[in-house]
Each structure stands twice: as structure tokens, then as C-alpha cells.
Scaffold this active site. Sequence first.
Site, PDB file in Angstrom:
ATOM      1  N   ASN A  19     -44.513 -13.745  38.146  1.00 42.73           N
ATOM      2  CA  ASN A  19     -43.117 -14.057  38.480  1.00 42.73           C
ATOM      3  C   ASN A  19     -42.189 -12.853  38.353  1.00 42.73           C
ATOM      4  OD1 ASN A  19     -40.603 -15.890  38.617  1.00 42.73           O
ATOM      5  ND2 ASN A  19     -40.412 -14.932  36.606  1.00 42.73           N
TER       6      ASN A  19
ATOM      7  N   TYR B 295     -36.903  -5.633  48.927  1.00 42.88           N
ATOM      8  CA  TYR B 295     -37.252  -6.909  48.300  1.00 42.88           C
ATOM      9  C   TYR B 295     -38.052  -7.788  49.258  1.00 42.88           C
ATOM     10  CZ  TYR B 295     -36.598 -11.163  45.497  1.00 42.88           C
ATOM     11  OH  TYR B 295     -36.795 -12.298  44.742  1.00 42.88           O
TER      12      TYR B 295
END
Length: 246
Positions: free
Chosen positions: A89, A154
Amino acid sequence: MLFSKKVSVVTGASQGIGEAIAQTLSKEGAEVILIDIQKQKLEAVAQRIISEGGKAAAFCVDVSSFEQVTKVTDEIIEKHGQIDHLVNNAGITRDNLLMRMKEEEWDAVLSVNLKGVFNLSKAVIRHMMSRRSGRIVNISSVVGLMGNVGQTNYSASKAGVIGFTKSLAREVASRGITVNAVAPGYIATPMTENLPESTKKMFMDVIPLKRFGTPEEVAYVVKFLLSEESAYITGQVISVNGGMLM
């Protein structure tokens, strides 16, 4: 409980989605191993879990460092005897338009968001294969599927996570290991709070459910993918985005 006697490793566990995942798995009986670079926040999360009757251990680790990741993984296996679940994560943003983006902004995001997934997965996969059992869930993002202005780094990292997930799922399926990805949309977390108000409004305008998601709503999907109930699901991307991308 779903995860009694299971050991779950969660990266980026000091806040937001990672913290919610760790707490959710703990409530299902898992012994959660928390990994993050924010030591004080991470230890606070571990202490909250323990105070609520759960089992947790915190390790301050830079997931972009293969050396650090390998060392802590060996330590976890030696101490706990097994790793049943890995939730990748950990993630950062360094948003900028490509024409203004610095090389270090690109490198930092790819190192944490994509190389970090490689590092943890490689460190645990031999152990999981020898046990012929394991669950890996990688947290991607809706922008890895649709892109977003000012987030080429990203978006590229999160799209890479999806390709990585599908490829690794094919490599290890014969050993009883599943590998899946979850692609959250706009989730209300400390990281998304830093986005400009104009960006938040843009997201809200394209979300059919007309609200932002919560970290717990992502955690519940992760819990399912780690459970035996999802044993025939692998190489998939589950979107949790309120209909933002269909």
C-alpha cells in the site's frame, strides 16, 4: 475470525488506507506487521491495535530500499514463522505538470510506488511458494487506469502496479498464491487532503455517488481478497471509486 493464526504484512500503514487495512485485518484475528517510514505515526497505530486487543508489530522501513526490505522480511519470518498476506500500500505523490516535473520527483514516486511493490513481493514470494500458499494485494489507483493532469509520475507508477500484479499472478498461481490489485478512486485520506480545492471539485463532479470514499471501504475489499472466499480470484483489478470510472 477470518484470519486467526495468520500473519499480515501491510506497507504504508501509518495512516489513511494502510492504517484502515491494518485495523480491519487485526479485528479479524490477524497478527499485523506494519511497515512505513513515518516511525512515530507507525508506532502509534501499532499501539492502538494492541490496546484494542490485537497483535501488531511496527518496522520503520524505506520500501524503496531492497536491502532494508529483505532484512526486515527475513526478521519477520524468523520471528513469526510465516507471512500469509502481503498488502503493498505504500505510496507517495510529487504532483507536477510534466513540463515542470523534476527528475527527482519522477524517481521518488516510481521508487516508492512501483519499486516498493517489487521489493516486498520479491522478498516474500519464495517463502510463499515454498508453503504453496499466500495472498498478495497491491494498491493501485483509479489514475493508473484513466490518468490525471499533473500526475504522470503517479499514474505511471500505479499503471505499472497493475501490469506487475497480472504478471506475478500468472507466475505463482500454480503454487496456490493469488495476486490482485485494488484501484481506489478519491478516498478521503491525509494524502488526498493536500490536493487543491479545484482538483477535489473536479473529482466530485465526475463521481456518480457524489461523495468521497473512506479508507475502510477500501480495507473491506482488501479483506475479501485476502480471505479464502476469494480463492478463485487472481490477476484482477477491483475498482473502489464510486463509479468515477466504469
